[in-house]
Design an enzyme around this catalytic site. Structure first.
Site, PDB file in Angstrom:
ATOM      1  N   ARG A 130       0.844  -1.181   0.000  1.00 23.68           N
ATOM      2  CA  ARG A 130       0.000   0.000   0.000  1.00 23.68           C
ATOM      3  C   ARG A 130       0.885   1.238   0.000  1.00 23.68           C
ATOM      4  NH1 ARG A 130      -1.923  -3.599   3.961  1.00 23.68           N
ATOM      5  NH2 ARG A 130      -3.995  -4.466   3.524  1.00 23.68           N
ATOM      6  N   ARG A 190      -1.190  -1.864  -7.104  1.00 17.36           N
ATOM      7  CA  ARG A 190      -1.392  -2.993  -6.178  1.00 17.36           C
ATOM      8  C   ARG A 190      -2.374  -3.999  -6.788  1.00 17.36           C
ATOM      9  NH1 ARG A 190      -1.414  -4.479  -0.560  1.00 17.36           N
ATOM     10  NH2 ARG A 190      -3.471  -5.010   0.270  1.00 17.36           N
TER      11      ARG A 190
END
Length: 298
Positions: free
Chosen positions: A146, A243
């Site tokens: 993240r 991601r």
């Protein structure tokens, strides 16, 4: 029934103090409902539960509304009929008997392999910030971390010999992520050159801004926005899209869901299951390789 709607609108405006935007949204939904009643020769104050099933079918099949849109309309009508019941216009709020529909699942956006290559080729590796920006791309995509985890990576968290990084994730839980050869190449170039030039104040953080301090999450998003502007890619970019790309490509190449869950740092496997949208090309490839009657022998 228009008279009752006007009274309801006054009620929302002067007693509930709703905004004009909300009031207009309610009014639009209720007027659409009135049009439906007119077409079906139904009276608004004599609606029964069985009538609502056909109204839902009309919204879903006739108008092709999304579940989220149908839920909003049901909420508008639930409020309207609650007002009517309180004022004795109807005996009960029939819309209170209908629960909301399941939310429409939104598939995560991700980049194709060729798009990633175009992104990676943008940063100028002759410049310190270019080296940093390339590493930001490689690490977001190559580890699936993240953005909040990325900006908090310190030099001491990186094990260069094992190609592993200690990440402090959600809930202050630690996990190790690995990185590959492309990320390693970008990391070693940055540490040996660009990082030395940017790091004016002997910071311990890996990613620094042009003032020599820890880069912020907003700073990373700005970097990505500037990079994609220099490409032909017609998609928005964010750290989370990279991601998503990491997870999607792992699964497309045959990685199991439990491993992807651990790599992403998800508490529950259900959070990882959204990534199981493999591409049609991948499905076709697996089908032709695996199904015995997919193709005839020559």
């Amino acid at each position: 029934m228009i008279q009752q709607l006007d009274k309801y609108i006054d009620y929302l405006r002067y007693e509930k103090n709703y905004s004009d935007y909300t009031i207009n949204s309610y009014k639009s939904d209720i007027l659409e409902y009135f049009d439906y009643l007119k077409k079906e020769n139904l009276e608004y104050d004599k609606i029964e539960y069985g009538d609502l099933r056909f109204y839902l079918m009309y919204l879903k099949d006739g108008k092709d509304d999304l579940n989220s849109s149908i839920d909003r309309k049901l909420s508008s009508l639930r409020g309207f009929y609650n007002y009517l019941a309180l004022n004795g216009i109807v005996s009960n709020n029939v819309f209170s008997l209908i629960s909301g529909l399941k939310k429409d699942k939104k598939l995560p956006r991700y980049f194709e392999y060729n798009e990633l290559e175009e992104l990676f080729n943008v940063p100028d590796l002759r410049m310190p910030l270019g080296q940093r920006d390339r590493l930001i791309l490689e690490m977001l995509y190559g580890t699936g971390v993240r953005v909040g985890e990325l900006v908090n990576i310190k030099l001491g968290d990186i094990d260069l010999s094992r190609k592993m990084i200690l990440i402090l994730g959600k809930g202050n839980k630690e996990r190790e992520v690995t990185y590959g050869d492309y990320c390693e190449e970008a990391l070693r170039l940055y540490l040996s050159d660009g990082y030395q030039k940017i790091n004016k104040y002997n910071e311990s953080y890996l990613f620094l801004n042009n003032n020599g301090h820890q880069v912020s999450e907003r700073g990373v998003r700005y970097v990505l926005d500037q990079i994609i502007k220099k490409t032909s890619i017609n998609k928005s970019i964010s750290p989370h899209v990279l991601r998503h790309s990491f997870a999607t490509h792992l699964l497309n190449e045959g990685c199991d869901l439990l491993t992807v869950q651990k790599l992403l740092g998800h508490e529950s496997i259900s959070a990882t299951q959204i990534y199981t949208h493999v591409s049609s090309d991948r499905l076709k490839e697996v089908y032709y390789k695996s199904f015995p009657r997919a193709k005839k022998d020559d």
